[in-house]
Design a protein around this motif. Structure first.
Motif, PDB file in Angstrom:
ATOM      1  N   ALA A 176       0.846  -1.195   0.000  1.00 57.14           N
ATOM      2  CA  ALA A 176       0.000   0.000   0.000  1.00 57.14           C
ATOM      3  C   ALA A 176       0.883   1.247   0.000  1.00 57.14           C
ATOM      4  O   ALA A 176       1.995   1.239   0.533  1.00 57.14           O
ATOM      5  N   ILE A 177       0.394   2.309  -0.601  1.00 60.05           N
ATOM      6  CA  ILE A 177       1.176   3.542  -0.749  1.00 60.05           C
ATOM      7  C   ILE A 177       0.623   4.619   0.189  1.00 60.05           C
ATOM      8  O   ILE A 177      -0.546   5.006   0.077  1.00 60.05           O
ATOM      9  N   PHE A 178       1.464   5.086   1.122  1.00 54.50           N
ATOM     10  CA  PHE A 178       1.071   6.128   2.064  1.00 54.50           C
ATOM     11  C   PHE A 178       1.893   7.399   1.855  1.00 54.50           C
ATOM     12  O   PHE A 178       2.024   8.197   2.779  1.00 54.50           O
ATOM     13  N   LYS A 179       2.372   7.614   0.679  1.00 52.10           N
ATOM     14  CA  LYS A 179       3.199   8.796   0.406  1.00 52.10           C
ATOM     15  C   LYS A 179       2.394  10.072   0.655  1.00 52.10           C
ATOM     16  O   LYS A 179       1.292  10.249   0.135  1.00 52.10           O
ATOM     17  N   ILE A 198       6.115   5.035   3.031  1.00 51.75           N
ATOM     18  CA  ILE A 198       5.482   5.964   3.975  1.00 51.75           C
ATOM     19  C   ILE A 198       6.171   7.330   3.861  1.00 51.75           C
ATOM     20  O   ILE A 198       6.055   8.160   4.754  1.00 51.75           O
ATOM     21  N   GLU A 199       6.855   7.547   2.763  1.00 42.47           N
ATOM     22  CA  GLU A 199       7.596   8.789   2.562  1.00 42.47           C
ATOM     23  C   GLU A 199       6.672  10.000   2.651  1.00 42.47           C
ATOM     24  O   GLU A 199       5.648  10.071   1.973  1.00 42.47           O
ATOM     25  N   GLY A 200       7.030  10.944   3.505  1.00 40.72           N
ATOM     26  CA  GLY A 200       6.251  12.171   3.641  1.00 40.72           C
ATOM     27  C   GLY A 200       4.967  12.012   4.440  1.00 40.72           C
ATOM     28  O   GLY A 200       4.201  12.969   4.569  1.00 40.72           O
ATOM     29  N   ALA A 201       4.721  10.824   4.993  1.00 37.16           N
ATOM     30  CA  ALA A 201       3.502  10.619   5.782  1.00 37.16           C
ATOM     31  C   ALA A 201       3.647  11.263   7.153  1.00 37.16           C
ATOM     32  O   ALA A 201       4.732  11.287   7.732  1.00 37.16           O
ATOM     33  N   ASP A 202       2.541  11.789   7.672  1.00 37.33           N
ATOM     34  CA  ASP A 202       2.536  12.439   8.985  1.00 37.33           C
ATOM     35  C   ASP A 202       1.822  11.522   9.976  1.00 37.33           C
ATOM     36  O   ASP A 202       0.610  11.326   9.912  1.00 37.33           O
ATOM     37  N   PHE A 203       2.582  10.961  10.943  1.00 39.93           N
ATOM     38  CA  PHE A 203       2.048  10.029  11.936  1.00 39.93           C
ATOM     39  C   PHE A 203       1.846  10.683  13.302  1.00 39.93           C
ATOM     40  O   PHE A 203       1.788  10.001  14.321  1.00 39.93           O
ATOM     41  N   THR A 204       1.722  11.992  13.339  1.00 41.45           N
ATOM     42  CA  THR A 204       1.612  12.699  14.619  1.00 41.45           C
ATOM     43  C   THR A 204       0.499  12.125  15.493  1.00 41.45           C
ATOM     44  O   THR A 204      -0.655  12.028  15.058  1.00 41.45           O
ATOM     45  N   GLY A 223      11.327  12.103   4.393  1.00 42.99           N
ATOM     46  CA  GLY A 223      10.470  13.084   3.737  1.00 42.99           C
ATOM     47  C   GLY A 223       9.695  13.955   4.702  1.00 42.99           C
ATOM     48  O   GLY A 223       9.678  13.738   5.916  1.00 42.99           O
ATOM     49  N   VAL A 224       9.042  14.953   4.135  1.00 46.22           N
ATOM     50  CA  VAL A 224       8.228  15.909   4.897  1.00 46.22           C
ATOM     51  C   VAL A 224       6.843  15.974   4.267  1.00 46.22           C
ATOM     52  O   VAL A 224       6.716  16.041   3.035  1.00 46.22           O
ATOM     53  N   ASN A 225       5.832  15.969   5.107  1.00 44.26           N
ATOM     54  CA  ASN A 225       4.472  16.027   4.568  1.00 44.26           C
ATOM     55  C   ASN A 225       4.199  17.414   3.981  1.00 44.26           C
ATOM     56  O   ASN A 225       4.342  18.425   4.679  1.00 44.26           O
ATOM     57  N   PRO A 226       3.804  17.500   2.718  1.00 43.75           N
ATOM     58  CA  PRO A 226       3.615  18.800   2.076  1.00 43.75           C
ATOM     59  C   PRO A 226       2.413  19.584   2.601  1.00 43.75           C
ATOM     60  O   PRO A 226       2.338  20.799   2.407  1.00 43.75           O
ATOM     61  N   GLN A 227       1.490  18.915   3.276  1.00 44.36           N
ATOM     62  CA  GLN A 227       0.298  19.603   3.775  1.00 44.36           C
ATOM     63  C   GLN A 227       0.482  20.131   5.194  1.00 44.36           C
ATOM     64  O   GLN A 227       0.030  21.230   5.516  1.00 44.36           O
TER      65      GLN A 227
END
Length: 238
Positions: A176-179, A198-204, A223-227
Protein backbone atom coordinates in the motif's frame (compact mmCIF):
# COMPACT_ATOMS: atom_id res chain seq x y z
CA UNK A 1 -51.95 -17.69 -2.04
CA UNK A 2 -51.05 -17.35 1.61
CA UNK A 3 -47.34 -16.76 2.18
CA UNK A 4 -45.56 -18.22 5.18
CA UNK A 5 -42.45 -16.08 5.42
CA UNK A 6 -39.45 -17.51 7.18
CA UNK A 7 -37.12 -14.69 8.17
CA UNK A 8 -34.61 -14.02 10.91
CA UNK A 9 -35.90 -11.10 12.99
CA UNK A 10 -38.01 -8.54 11.15
CA UNK A 11 -40.67 -6.54 12.88
CA UNK A 12 -44.32 -6.97 11.95
CA UNK A 13 -44.50 -3.29 11.02
CA UNK A 14 -41.66 -3.53 8.49
CA UNK A 15 -43.12 -6.72 7.02
CA UNK A 16 -46.57 -5.14 6.60
CA UNK A 17 -44.98 -2.05 5.03
CA UNK A 18 -43.13 -4.23 2.51
CA UNK A 19 -46.30 -6.12 1.63
CA UNK A 20 -48.23 -2.87 1.26
CA UNK A 21 -45.53 -1.58 -1.09
CA UNK A 22 -45.85 -4.71 -3.22
CA UNK A 23 -49.65 -4.38 -3.40
CA UNK A 24 -49.30 -0.75 -4.44
CA UNK A 25 -46.75 -1.68 -7.13
CA UNK A 26 -49.04 -4.38 -8.53
CA UNK A 27 -51.99 -2.00 -8.66
CA UNK A 28 -49.93 0.64 -10.43
CA UNK A 29 -48.77 -1.68 -13.19
CA UNK A 30 -51.05 -2.64 -16.04
CA UNK A 31 -51.11 -6.25 -17.14
CA UNK A 32 -49.37 -5.23 -20.38
CA UNK A 33 -46.36 -4.08 -18.38
CA UNK A 34 -45.83 -7.35 -16.44
CA UNK A 35 -43.57 -9.00 -18.99
CA UNK A 36 -41.29 -6.01 -19.55
CA UNK A 37 -41.17 -5.25 -15.81
CA UNK A 38 -40.16 -8.81 -14.99
CA UNK A 39 -37.50 -8.73 -17.69
CA UNK A 40 -36.06 -5.52 -16.27
CA UNK A 41 -36.10 -6.93 -12.73
CA UNK A 42 -34.31 -10.12 -13.72
CA UNK A 43 -31.59 -8.22 -15.57
CA UNK A 44 -31.11 -5.63 -12.83
CA UNK A 45 -27.62 -5.66 -11.20
CA UNK A 46 -29.29 -5.14 -7.82
CA UNK A 47 -31.31 -8.35 -8.25
CA UNK A 48 -28.29 -10.29 -9.46
CA UNK A 49 -26.25 -9.06 -6.48
CA UNK A 50 -28.71 -10.39 -3.89
CA UNK A 51 -26.92 -13.23 -2.22
CA UNK A 52 -29.69 -14.86 -0.23
CA UNK A 53 -33.43 -14.26 -0.56
CA UNK A 54 -35.70 -15.20 2.34
CA UNK A 55 -37.62 -18.39 1.58
CA UNK A 56 -41.28 -18.06 0.67
CA UNK A 57 -43.46 -21.11 1.15
CA UNK A 58 -46.77 -21.00 -0.73
CA UNK A 59 -49.77 -22.91 0.54
CA UNK A 60 -52.90 -23.06 -1.59
CA UNK A 61 -55.82 -21.24 -0.06
CA UNK A 62 -57.95 -24.23 -1.01
CA UNK A 63 -56.26 -26.19 1.78
CA UNK A 64 -57.49 -23.59 4.21
CA UNK A 65 -61.05 -23.88 2.91
CA UNK A 66 -60.94 -20.67 0.86
CA UNK A 67 -61.86 -20.19 -2.78
CA UNK A 68 -59.07 -19.71 -5.32
CA UNK A 69 -58.99 -16.46 -7.32
CA UNK A 70 -59.35 -16.65 -11.08
CA UNK A 71 -56.28 -15.98 -13.26
CA UNK A 72 -55.85 -14.46 -16.69
CA UNK A 73 -54.35 -17.22 -18.80
CA UNK A 74 -53.49 -14.81 -21.62
CA UNK A 75 -51.01 -12.69 -19.67
CA UNK A 76 -47.31 -13.64 -19.76
CA UNK A 77 -47.06 -13.44 -15.97
CA UNK A 78 -49.95 -13.48 -13.52
CA UNK A 79 -50.56 -10.88 -10.88
CA UNK A 80 -49.97 -13.54 -8.23
CA UNK A 81 -46.49 -14.43 -9.57
CA UNK A 82 -45.50 -10.82 -10.07
CA UNK A 83 -46.56 -10.10 -6.49
CA UNK A 84 -44.43 -13.00 -5.27
CA UNK A 85 -41.40 -11.66 -7.14
CA UNK A 86 -41.95 -8.15 -5.78
CA UNK A 87 -42.51 -9.35 -2.22
CA UNK A 88 -39.44 -11.57 -2.38
CA UNK A 89 -37.30 -8.65 -3.55
CA UNK A 90 -38.70 -6.35 -0.85
CA UNK A 91 -38.04 -8.91 1.87
CA UNK A 92 -34.55 -9.55 0.51
CA UNK A 93 -33.85 -5.84 0.84
CA UNK A 94 -35.15 -5.86 4.40
CA UNK A 95 -33.00 -8.88 5.22
CA UNK A 96 -29.95 -7.18 3.79
CA UNK A 97 -30.64 -3.98 5.76
CA UNK A 98 -31.18 -5.98 8.95
CA UNK A 99 -27.89 -7.79 8.39
CA UNK A 100 -26.06 -4.50 7.99
CA UNK A 101 -27.49 -3.09 11.22
CA UNK A 102 -27.12 -6.19 13.38
CA UNK A 103 -23.66 -6.98 12.03
CA UNK A 104 -22.41 -3.47 12.67
CA UNK A 105 -21.56 -3.08 9.02
CA UNK A 106 -22.59 -0.19 6.80
CA UNK A 107 -21.21 1.90 4.00
CA UNK A 108 -18.84 -0.29 2.00
CA UNK A 109 -18.35 -2.87 4.73
CA UNK A 110 -18.16 -6.40 3.37
CA UNK A 111 -18.32 -5.32 -0.27
CA UNK A 112 -15.84 -5.87 -3.10
CA UNK A 113 -14.66 -2.58 -4.60
CA UNK A 114 -11.38 -3.72 -6.16
CA UNK A 115 -9.76 -1.37 -8.71
CA UNK A 116 -12.31 1.40 -8.04
CA UNK A 117 -11.33 5.08 -8.19
CA UNK A 118 -12.18 7.06 -5.03
CA UNK A 119 -9.49 9.69 -5.55
CA UNK A 120 -10.37 13.09 -4.12
CA UNK A 121 -13.67 11.83 -2.71
CA UNK A 122 -15.18 13.00 0.58
CA UNK A 123 -15.40 9.75 2.58
CA UNK A 124 -15.20 11.15 6.10
CA UNK A 125 -16.32 8.54 8.65
CA UNK A 126 -17.06 5.98 5.95
CA UNK A 127 -16.90 2.30 6.85
CA UNK A 128 -14.80 -0.24 4.93
CA UNK A 129 -14.77 -3.05 7.49
CA UNK A 130 -13.79 -6.32 5.85
CA UNK A 131 -13.96 -4.71 2.40
CA UNK A 132 -12.10 -6.28 -0.53
CA UNK A 133 -10.43 -3.11 -1.79
CA UNK A 134 -7.32 -4.31 -3.61
CA UNK A 135 -5.77 -1.68 -5.91
CA UNK A 136 -8.35 1.00 -5.02
CA UNK A 137 -7.26 4.57 -5.65
CA UNK A 138 -7.82 6.74 -2.55
CA UNK A 139 -5.30 9.41 -3.58
CA UNK A 140 -6.22 12.78 -2.10
CA UNK A 141 -9.40 11.40 -0.52
CA UNK A 142 -10.82 12.73 2.75
CA UNK A 143 -10.89 9.63 4.97
CA UNK A 144 -10.91 11.14 8.45
CA UNK A 145 -12.22 8.61 11.01
CA UNK A 146 -12.81 5.99 8.29
CA UNK A 147 -12.98 2.38 9.50
CA UNK A 148 -10.81 -0.16 7.66
CA UNK A 149 -10.65 -3.02 10.17
CA UNK A 150 -9.88 -6.38 8.52
CA UNK A 151 -10.04 -4.85 5.03
CA UNK A 152 -7.93 -6.12 2.13
CA UNK A 153 -5.94 -3.01 1.18
CA UNK A 154 -3.22 -4.58 -0.92
CA UNK A 155 -1.70 -2.19 -3.47
CA UNK A 156 -4.08 0.61 -2.39
CA UNK A 157 -2.95 4.15 -3.17
CA UNK A 158 -3.38 6.55 -0.21
CA UNK A 159 -1.11 9.22 -1.69
CA UNK A 160 -1.96 12.57 -0.10
CA UNK A 161 -5.07 11.15 1.58
CA UNK A 162 -6.21 12.48 4.94
CA UNK A 163 -6.53 9.45 7.22
CA UNK A 164 -6.66 11.37 10.50
CA UNK A 165 -8.30 9.21 13.16
CA UNK A 166 -8.80 6.34 10.72
CA UNK A 167 -8.74 2.75 12.00
CA UNK A 168 -6.28 0.59 10.05
CA UNK A 169 -6.02 -2.33 12.44
CA UNK A 170 -5.84 -5.96 11.29
CA UNK A 171 -5.73 -4.88 7.65
CA UNK A 172 -3.77 -6.36 4.80
CA UNK A 173 -1.54 -3.50 3.66
CA UNK A 174 0.90 -5.28 1.39
CA UNK A 175 2.49 -2.72 -0.99
CA UNK A 176 0.00 0.00 0.00
CA UNK A 177 1.18 3.54 -0.75
CA UNK A 178 1.07 6.13 2.06
CA UNK A 179 3.20 8.80 0.41
CA UNK A 180 2.37 12.26 1.82
CA UNK A 181 -0.65 10.82 3.66
CA UNK A 182 -1.89 12.35 6.92
CA UNK A 183 -2.25 9.72 9.66
CA UNK A 184 -2.65 11.93 12.71
CA UNK A 185 -4.36 10.05 15.57
CA UNK A 186 -4.82 7.04 13.29
CA UNK A 187 -4.96 3.52 14.73
CA UNK A 188 -2.22 1.38 13.18
CA UNK A 189 -1.36 -2.27 13.59
CA UNK A 190 1.76 -4.16 12.59
CA UNK A 191 0.53 -4.58 8.97
CA UNK A 192 1.55 -0.96 8.32
CA UNK A 193 5.07 -2.37 7.98
CA UNK A 194 3.94 -4.07 4.73
CA UNK A 195 3.38 -0.68 3.06
CA UNK A 196 5.39 0.06 -0.07
CA UNK A 197 6.22 3.58 1.10
CA UNK A 198 5.48 5.96 3.97
CA UNK A 199 7.60 8.79 2.56
CA UNK A 200 6.25 12.17 3.64
CA UNK A 201 3.50 10.62 5.78
CA UNK A 202 2.54 12.44 8.99
CA UNK A 203 2.05 10.03 11.94
CA UNK A 204 1.61 12.70 14.62
CA UNK A 205 -0.08 11.21 17.70
CA UNK A 206 -0.92 8.01 15.83
CA UNK A 207 -1.74 5.01 18.03
CA UNK A 208 0.79 2.40 16.91
CA UNK A 209 0.42 -1.25 17.90
CA UNK A 210 3.84 -1.71 19.51
CA UNK A 211 7.23 -0.16 20.05
CA UNK A 212 8.59 -2.76 17.61
CA UNK A 213 6.29 -1.43 14.88
CA UNK A 214 7.32 2.13 15.67
CA UNK A 215 11.03 1.26 15.45
CA UNK A 216 10.57 -0.55 12.14
CA UNK A 217 8.66 2.39 10.70
CA UNK A 218 11.51 4.67 11.68
CA UNK A 219 13.85 2.60 9.49
CA UNK A 220 11.71 3.47 6.47
CA UNK A 221 10.78 7.02 7.48
CA UNK A 222 11.86 9.94 5.32
CA UNK A 223 10.47 13.08 3.74
CA UNK A 224 8.23 15.91 4.90
CA UNK A 225 4.47 16.03 4.57
CA UNK A 226 3.61 18.80 2.08
CA UNK A 227 0.30 19.60 3.77
CA UNK A 228 1.32 19.74 7.44
CA UNK A 229 5.01 20.54 7.05
CA UNK A 230 5.89 17.79 9.56
CA UNK A 231 8.70 15.36 8.77
CA UNK A 232 7.86 11.68 8.86
CA UNK A 233 10.68 10.87 11.30
CA UNK A 234 9.62 13.65 13.65
CA UNK A 235 5.98 12.50 13.61
CA UNK A 236 7.12 8.99 14.58
CA UNK A 237 9.38 10.26 17.40
CA UNK A 238 12.30 8.48 15.80
Amino acid sequence: LIFRIRMGSSSRFVLLAAMALCVFSIAALSSADYSSATQRLSSSPAVRSIGRIPRLTCVHAKREGRSMPSHNSHSHISRRNFGAVGLGMALAGIGKASWAISGGGKGYSGYTIENEDFSGRDLVGEEFRGTMAKRVNFAGAKLQNAQFQKADLRFVDFTGADLSGAALEQCTLEDAIFKDAILENAYLGEPILQAATIEGADFTDAIIASSFTQRELCKKAKGVNPQTGVSTRESLNC
